[in-house]
Scaffold this motif. Structure first.
Motif, PDB file in Angstrom:
ATOM      1  N   GLY A 109       0.051 -35.020  15.501  1.00 43.86           N
ATOM      2  CA  GLY A 109       0.912 -35.318  14.356  1.00 43.86           C
ATOM      3  C   GLY A 109       1.819 -34.134  14.120  1.00 43.86           C
ATOM      4  O   GLY A 109       1.354 -32.995  14.089  1.00 43.86           O
ATOM      5  N   ILE A 110       3.116 -34.385  14.000  1.00 51.56           N
ATOM      6  CA  ILE A 110       4.093 -33.297  13.822  1.00 51.56           C
ATOM      7  C   ILE A 110       4.854 -33.497  12.521  1.00 51.56           C
ATOM      8  O   ILE A 110       5.280 -34.608  12.208  1.00 51.56           O
ATOM      9  CB  ILE A 110       5.104 -33.272  14.991  1.00 51.56           C
ATOM     10  CG1 ILE A 110       4.381 -33.122  16.330  1.00 51.56           C
ATOM     11  CG2 ILE A 110       6.120 -32.150  14.804  1.00 51.56           C
ATOM     12  CD1 ILE A 110       5.294 -33.259  17.538  1.00 51.56           C
ATOM     13  N   ALA A 111       5.026 -32.408  11.783  1.00 49.05           N
ATOM     14  CA  ALA A 111       5.848 -32.435  10.565  1.00 49.05           C
ATOM     15  C   ALA A 111       6.519 -31.078  10.409  1.00 49.05           C
ATOM     16  O   ALA A 111       5.920 -30.051  10.709  1.00 49.05           O
ATOM     17  CB  ALA A 111       4.983 -32.741   9.345  1.00 49.05           C
ATOM     18  N   SER A 112       7.764 -31.082   9.950  1.00 48.82           N
ATOM     19  CA  SER A 112       8.473 -29.818   9.730  1.00 48.82           C
ATOM     20  C   SER A 112       8.593 -29.545   8.234  1.00 48.82           C
ATOM     21  O   SER A 112       8.617 -30.472   7.414  1.00 48.82           O
ATOM     22  CB  SER A 112       9.869 -29.868  10.359  1.00 48.82           C
ATOM     23  OG  SER A 112      10.723 -30.690   9.595  1.00 48.82           O
ATOM     24  N   TYR A 113       8.679 -28.268   7.915  1.00 52.79           N
ATOM     25  CA  TYR A 113       8.830 -27.871   6.514  1.00 52.79           C
ATOM     26  C   TYR A 113      10.084 -28.511   5.920  1.00 52.79           C
ATOM     27  O   TYR A 113      10.041 -29.043   4.802  1.00 52.79           O
ATOM     28  CB  TYR A 113       8.921 -26.345   6.402  1.00 52.79           C
ATOM     29  CG  TYR A 113       9.127 -25.876   4.977  1.00 52.79           C
ATOM     30  CD1 TYR A 113       8.039 -25.543   4.187  1.00 52.79           C
ATOM     31  CD2 TYR A 113      10.399 -25.792   4.422  1.00 52.79           C
ATOM     32  CE1 TYR A 113       8.224 -25.130   2.868  1.00 52.79           C
ATOM     33  CE2 TYR A 113      10.590 -25.384   3.118  1.00 52.79           C
ATOM     34  CZ  TYR A 113       9.505 -25.052   2.341  1.00 52.79           C
ATOM     35  OH  TYR A 113       9.695 -24.661   1.042  1.00 52.79           O
ATOM     36  N   GLY A 114      11.187 -28.498   6.674  1.00 54.91           N
ATOM     37  CA  GLY A 114      12.460 -29.004   6.167  1.00 54.91           C
ATOM     38  C   GLY A 114      12.396 -30.450   5.717  1.00 54.91           C
ATOM     39  O   GLY A 114      12.831 -30.796   4.617  1.00 54.91           O
ATOM     40  N   GLU A 115      11.817 -31.311   6.560  1.00 59.33           N
ATOM     41  CA  GLU A 115      11.766 -32.734   6.216  1.00 59.33           C
ATOM     42  C   GLU A 115      10.800 -32.990   5.057  1.00 59.33           C
ATOM     43  O   GLU A 115      11.085 -33.801   4.174  1.00 59.33           O
ATOM     44  CB  GLU A 115      11.375 -33.576   7.431  1.00 59.33           C
ATOM     45  CG  GLU A 115       9.996 -33.267   7.954  1.00 59.33           C
ATOM     46  CD  GLU A 115       9.492 -34.245   8.997  1.00 59.33           C
ATOM     47  OE1 GLU A 115       9.882 -35.425   8.952  1.00 59.33           O
ATOM     48  OE2 GLU A 115       8.696 -33.822   9.845  1.00 59.33           O
ATOM     49  N   VAL A 116       9.678 -32.268   5.045  1.00 59.12           N
ATOM     50  CA  VAL A 116       8.695 -32.450   3.960  1.00 59.12           C
ATOM     51  C   VAL A 116       9.276 -31.951   2.646  1.00 59.12           C
ATOM     52  O   VAL A 116       9.129 -32.601   1.599  1.00 59.12           O
ATOM     53  CB  VAL A 116       7.363 -31.730   4.295  1.00 59.12           C
ATOM     54  CG1 VAL A 116       6.409 -31.746   3.112  1.00 59.12           C
ATOM     55  CG2 VAL A 116       6.706 -32.374   5.513  1.00 59.12           C
ATOM     56  N   ALA A 117       9.954 -30.803   2.675  1.00 60.98           N
ATOM     57  CA  ALA A 117      10.562 -30.249   1.461  1.00 60.98           C
ATOM     58  C   ALA A 117      11.600 -31.214   0.899  1.00 60.98           C
ATOM     59  O   ALA A 117      11.655 -31.452  -0.319  1.00 60.98           O
ATOM     60  CB  ALA A 117      11.199 -28.902   1.761  1.00 60.98           C
ATOM     61  N   LYS A 118      12.436 -31.795   1.761  1.00 56.77           N
ATOM     62  CA  LYS A 118      13.463 -32.736   1.312  1.00 56.77           C
ATOM     63  C   LYS A 118      12.825 -33.953   0.638  1.00 56.77           C
ATOM     64  O   LYS A 118      13.242 -34.382  -0.447  1.00 56.77           O
ATOM     65  CB  LYS A 118      14.294 -33.185   2.526  1.00 56.77           C
ATOM     66  CG  LYS A 118      15.467 -34.080   2.167  1.00 56.77           C
ATOM     67  CD  LYS A 118      16.226 -34.505   3.401  1.00 56.77           C
ATOM     68  CE  LYS A 118      17.324 -35.496   2.987  1.00 56.77           C
ATOM     69  NZ  LYS A 118      17.932 -36.162   4.133  1.00 56.77           N
ATOM     70  N   GLU A 119      11.794 -34.485   1.285  1.00 55.35           N
ATOM     71  CA  GLU A 119      11.083 -35.661   0.763  1.00 55.35           C
ATOM     72  C   GLU A 119      10.450 -35.365  -0.598  1.00 55.35           C
ATOM     73  O   GLU A 119      10.576 -36.145  -1.540  1.00 55.35           O
ATOM     74  CB  GLU A 119      10.004 -36.047   1.779  1.00 55.35           C
ATOM     75  CG  GLU A 119       9.372 -37.399   1.578  1.00 55.35           C
ATOM     76  CD  GLU A 119       8.373 -37.685   2.689  1.00 55.35           C
ATOM     77  OE1 GLU A 119       7.152 -37.621   2.403  1.00 55.35           O
ATOM     78  OE2 GLU A 119       8.795 -37.953   3.830  1.00 55.35           O
TER      79      GLU A 119
END
Length: 198
Positions: A148-158
């Motif tokens: 499972g991959i997640a980036s800080y940028g996408e999570v922060a935006k969400e």
């Protein structure tokens, strides 16, 4: 007499320096042991937490988390062998990029990739390295891994769209964890389809 005093002083000084150096080396060795997983030689949970705290404290934002999970359903020895195979695949994949990896406990691993844009490449290298490990070791059991991959940028935006201002590594890990379990469900679903056709 002066010569004897000088020799005694030098000997005493060298002895004290030797004791200090030995203690320092012992303390360093203990610190390494405290942060190392014995089975895999990767960082352990304490090591990961320390590194994640540094990410949060330094307000690092350009990173991605890769969570890796392998299921131990073939007994203890087979599970250990599988864990070692995966840890070797991870070491080879992550060593060329800034970031860190560790065993989060059991059969779960965590890697932080910096910059985040490299996460997909690292994930591909992990799969590729694992295939090489399988060919070399020829394990008598199936080897499969969920990522499972997640980036800080996408999570922060969400999360900011939901009104959450302070985004930490634990939020990113949670998202990677969700994606890892989605990948596992998809893998099981596909296996059932293949079995029903056969």
């Amino acid at each position: 007499l002066i010569y004897l005093l000088v020799v005694t002083f030098v000997f005493s000084y060298v002895f004290k320096v030797g004791v200090i150096v030995r203690r320092s080396m012992e303390e360093k060795h203990l610190r390494v042991l405290a942060y190392t997983d014995i089975l895999t030689d990767l960082g352990n949970r304490q090591y990961l937490q320390r590194k994640l705290d540094l990410l949060d404290n330094n307000h690092k934002t350009d990173y991605a988390v890769i969570l890796k999970y392998t299921n131990d359903v073939f007994g203890h020895d087979a599970g250990d062998r599988l864990i070692c195979m995966l840890s070797d695949a991870i070491k080879e994949a992550v060593e060329y990029d800034e970031g860190f990896s560790g065993r989060n406990g059991g059969d779960e691993f965590l890697s932080v990739v910096i910059p985040a844009i490299e996460a997909e490449n690292v994930a591909k290298r992990i799969f590729y390295n694992l295939e090489l490990e399988k060919k070399e070791q020829k394990p008598p059991f199936p080897v499969s891994v969920s990522l499972g991959i997640a980036s800080y940028g996408e999570v922060a935006k969400e999360l900011r769209e939901e009104g959450v201002e302070e985004v930490t590594s634990s939020h990113v890990i949670r998202k990677a964890d969700e994606r890892m379990y989605e990948a596992k469900r998809e893998y099981r679903k596909n296996r059932k389809k293949i079995k029903s056709r056969g």
